[in-house]
Design a protein around this motif. Structure first.
Motif, short mmCIF file in Angstrom:
data_model
loop_
_atom_site.label_atom_id
_atom_site.label_comp_id
_atom_site.label_asym_id
_atom_site.label_seq_id
_atom_site.Cartn_x
_atom_site.Cartn_y
_atom_site.Cartn_z
N VAL A 82 -3.92 -13.39 28.60
CA VAL A 82 -2.95 -14.11 29.44
C VAL A 82 -1.53 -13.68 29.10
N ILE A 83 -1.17 -13.78 27.83
CA ILE A 83 0.17 -13.44 27.35
C ILE A 83 0.08 -12.96 25.90
N HIS A 84 1.17 -12.35 25.44
CA HIS A 84 1.38 -11.98 24.03
C HIS A 84 0.41 -10.93 23.52
N GLY A 85 -0.17 -10.12 24.42
CA GLY A 85 -1.01 -9.02 23.99
C GLY A 85 -0.20 -8.01 23.18
N ILE A 86 -0.75 -7.56 22.06
CA ILE A 86 -0.05 -6.65 21.15
C ILE A 86 -0.32 -5.20 21.56
N PRO A 87 0.72 -4.39 21.71
CA PRO A 87 0.51 -2.96 22.04
C PRO A 87 -0.41 -2.28 21.01
N SER A 88 -1.31 -1.44 21.52
CA SER A 88 -2.32 -0.83 20.65
C SER A 88 -2.74 0.53 21.22
N LEU A 89 -3.77 1.11 20.61
CA LEU A 89 -4.31 2.39 21.08
C LEU A 89 -5.32 2.21 22.22
N ARG A 90 -5.49 0.99 22.68
CA ARG A 90 -6.39 0.74 23.81
C ARG A 90 -5.85 1.41 25.07
N LYS A 91 -6.73 2.16 25.74
CA LYS A 91 -6.33 2.86 26.96
C LYS A 91 -6.58 2.00 28.20
N LEU A 92 -5.65 2.06 29.12
CA LEU A 92 -5.86 1.40 30.40
C LEU A 92 -6.97 2.10 31.16
N LYS A 93 -7.76 1.29 31.89
CA LYS A 93 -8.86 1.83 32.68
C LYS A 93 -8.65 1.50 34.15
N ASP A 94 -9.24 2.32 35.01
CA ASP A 94 -9.23 2.04 36.44
C ASP A 94 -9.83 0.66 36.68
N GLY A 95 -9.13 -0.18 37.44
CA GLY A 95 -9.62 -1.52 37.73
C GLY A 95 -9.06 -2.60 36.83
N ASP A 96 -8.33 -2.22 35.79
CA ASP A 96 -7.66 -3.21 34.93
C ASP A 96 -6.48 -3.84 35.66
#
Length: 256
Positions: A82-96
């Protein structure tokens, strides 16, 4: 805590902070594509904010309940976050869907705004969620006029969201903003039994509906920052800093 009324000169200074925020959002939207990590987006935002002579409002912000200092320059929350997600090495995916919350501090004042972006090809339901969340903000600020009461904004936001079959997060609310990132008053995004304070020219408010596909209930992850929906369904966020005037409210965090 008293609501701090800003002078015309102070609001002009807040427009500068708002412009930094708005243009950082434009930059993030340009780079937020499948395969990009949220850490890369955070670096892009941090570099731009710094290039404007501003400071990222969220970096080092002291959290509640022993969370410590927030480690990113901006908050980047994916899907059920919802909020306050911490920047990381997670890659954005199609459909996110990606909720981006940005604050900038310059000349002694903060600007604060959030957007939710559709990454690649998103589902019809997710796109509707993002659009309804954004429009609920604009429905709310129709009531943001001198002489009205604060919670008329809250009621208008909830009425619009619920009419489209979504739910409003209740554990987190909007707020005043100025020399401090969070000032009085708190601004619920849902109807409350009282009218709240009367709106006066010079009030500066960060109005930020957070809208879920499923339940409104949320919980905080073990990192003590990231807020997620309890049912794992997606959430969207839209926010601007506005100033109450003697006419229509002025949005300080959009590019003019």
């Amino acid at each position: 805590m008293a609501i701090i009324i800003k002078s015309n000169e102070e609001i002009k200074l807040m427009q500068i902070a708002g412009d930094v925020v708005a243009r950082t959002h434009e930059l993030i939207e340009k780079y937020a594509k499948p395969g990009v990590t949220t850490k890369e987006l955070d670096t892009i935002a941090a570099d731009y904010i710094r290039s404007r002579g501003a400071i990222a409002s969220f970096l080092g912000y002291e959290g509640a309940f022993g969370a410590g200092k927030y480690p990113g320059s901006v908050c980047l929350s994916i899907n059920e976050e919802v909020i306050h997600g911490i920047p990381s090495l997670r890659k954005l995916k199609d459909g996110d869907i990606l909720s981006v919350d940005i604050g900038a501090y310059i000349n002694g004042y903060h600007g604060d705004a959030a957007r939710t972006l559709c990454i690649g090809n998103v589902s019809e339901e997710d796109r509707k969620l993002v659009e309804v969340t954004k429009q609920s903000f604009f429905e709310g600020i129709k009531m943001a006029k001198e002489g009205n009461h604060l919670y008329e904004i809250s009621a208008a936001i909830e009425a619009y969201v619920v009419s489209h079959g979504f739910s409003i997060v209740r554990d987190y609310v909007g707020h005043g903003v100025g020399k401090n990132l969070h000032e009085a008053p708190e601004i619920p995004n849902y109807r409350v039994p009282r009218r709240g304070p009367k709106l006066q020219r010079g009030m500066v408010l960060a109005i930020e509906p957070m809208v879920n596909i499923g339940t409104w209930e949320v919980e905080v992850l073990d990192d003590l920052w990231t807020v997620v929906t309890c049912d794992g369904k997606k959430s969207a966020h839209y926010e601007n800093t506005i100033a109450i005037t003697d006419g229509e409210p002025e949005i300080l965090t959009m590019v003019h």
